[in-house]
Design an enzyme around this catalytic site. Sequence first.
Site, PDB file in Angstrom:
ATOM      1  N   ASP A 148      52.431 -32.664 -45.841  1.00 49.53           N
ATOM      2  CA  ASP A 148      53.219 -31.485 -46.209  1.00 49.53           C
ATOM      3  C   ASP A 148      54.638 -31.493 -45.646  1.00 49.53           C
ATOM      4  O   ASP A 148      55.448 -30.638 -45.995  1.00 49.53           O
ATOM      5  CB  ASP A 148      52.484 -30.217 -45.752  1.00 49.53           C
ATOM      6  N   ARG A 155      44.530 -31.719 -56.061  1.00 48.39           N
ATOM      7  CA  ARG A 155      43.259 -31.779 -55.338  1.00 48.39           C
ATOM      8  C   ARG A 155      42.061 -31.675 -56.288  1.00 48.39           C
ATOM      9  O   ARG A 155      40.955 -32.145 -55.982  1.00 48.39           O
ATOM     10  CB  ARG A 155      43.278 -30.701 -54.251  1.00 48.39           C
ATOM     11  N   ARG A 214      23.050 -27.651 -45.748  1.00 47.88           N
ATOM     12  CA  ARG A 214      22.571 -26.653 -44.775  1.00 47.88           C
ATOM     13  C   ARG A 214      22.573 -27.260 -43.372  1.00 47.88           C
ATOM     14  O   ARG A 214      21.537 -27.696 -42.870  1.00 47.88           O
ATOM     15  CB  ARG A 214      21.160 -26.193 -45.175  1.00 47.88           C
ATOM     16  N   HIS A 257      47.435 -33.512 -37.335  1.00 44.86           N
ATOM     17  CA  HIS A 257      46.347 -33.702 -38.294  1.00 44.86           C
ATOM     18  C   HIS A 257      45.018 -33.768 -37.545  1.00 44.86           C
ATOM     19  O   HIS A 257      44.965 -34.247 -36.410  1.00 44.86           O
ATOM     20  CB  HIS A 257      46.538 -34.992 -39.103  1.00 44.86           C
TER      21      HIS A 257
END
Length: 436
Positions: A374, A400, A420, A319
């Site tokens: 998962d 999600r 940005r 992870h």
Amino acid sequence: MDILKKKFFDKSSQLRTELKALRKEHGQKVVDDVNIAQIIGGMRGIKSMLWETSVLDANEGIRFRGYTIPELKEILPKRAPDGKEPLPEGLFWLMLVDEIPTQEEVNWLSDEWEKRADIPSSVFKMLDSLPEDTHPMSMFIMGINALQYDSIFAKKYAEGMSKADYWDATYEDSMNLLARLPRLAAYIYRKVYHDGKQIEPDNSLDWAGNFAHMLGIGSEDFKSLMRLYLTIHADHEGGNASAHTAHLINSTLADVYLSYGGAMSSLAGPLHGLANQEVIKWIVEMTEELGTTKPTNDQVKDYINETLKSGKVIPGYGHAVLRQPDPRFTAQRLFAEEYIPDNDFVKIVWQLFEVVPPILGALGKVKNPWPNVDAHSGAILVHYGLTQYTFYTVLFGVSRALGVMAASCWSRALGLPLERPKSVNSLWIKEQINNS
Ligand code: HAX
């Protein structure tokens, strides 16, 4: 104004005022450093976005509005007859307004989503026209984008909506899209794997229970699994690829159909949500190669080493943030221990939990050798008959949506600007080194 919307308006107006003052008074305070490894290494850990709905700790795992998964299992409203697993409606409520809802409030939300769940036949026709071997995630993304014509935000923006109303239109779009997703996902599942034989919704059920019903797996245990599954996959703070994609797109004032559709494109990658299909595929291939569903630890070790030698990752392990076993893995393990402890694939998942971490640890480069979310889901889904693993990332995607939509409502209510960040080239990096 409905009860949830009113609460959201009150809470978000208050935080918006607070943040404005905070930025004015403390805007120049430095809170983090950035090093070159972080710039080259995928912006790991750079603190650079505001995300209210959940926070991830490397060792402890996810907290939704301060609550861990075991705590949520205790305190979120549930549904009879099983009554053991939390309702995802409750988590959405919590993420949106930072309050644990009552049973009545959650029932209201189930009813509200049921009322908003219709999908126009044009979307189904579009899905029916796609080549048969289109991946379900691609169908899902196209279905979401095909619904965008109905965006309230996009329509009102074109009519000259005031900035002050962005949150309202985003809330309405989020509620409509969340209501529709189980129907869209179930349609794809039944179209691809069950000759297009669709199952009509059962409006007496909750959001997750009805989803299980429309998939065609109506047992009470599977409904319970869906309630848990759709709760624990909902949010993982804002920096993960799918949530961050949604945040970036939504910051351009693209509506939630477009931003959540983009999030699903991120989720469809094998280093992110597609890992759930990769895990079970890898396990099934292992059992086929070994000719047994009860392999020894030595057989499993050899198979893992073979995978690594061929230049592939072990799916479901590792992870970018976590440094301990993922609490979402543990939540699924507890479910499996209670409901299906004798299933062979479930036992292999537990065996891998013993065998994989020392092997990955010994490589000396893997920062987290532990299982992620998962690693477990596929083995449980296969047990209940959901064997078509190319559908698994769609399930993750439906969940999600809860986090992404709640966060999008907050972004528009807080008036967060266009995202940005600054990119640099390798010349600039070399100059920093030479000048230091
Ligand atoms: N198997 C083999 N090698 C692994 C590994 C694994 N499970 N996890 C990490 N590594 C390797 C990396 O590939 C990298 O190798 P190189 O230096 O040769 O490129 C090295 O270890 C360092 O990586 P890291 O810093 O530990 O991990 P990252 O933050 O770069 O990546 C990933 C995190 C999740 C992408 C990674 O652990 C991985 O590829 N795992 C397998 C795929 C997977 O399970 N993805 C799902 C993650 C959870 C999620 O988002 N779910 O949706």
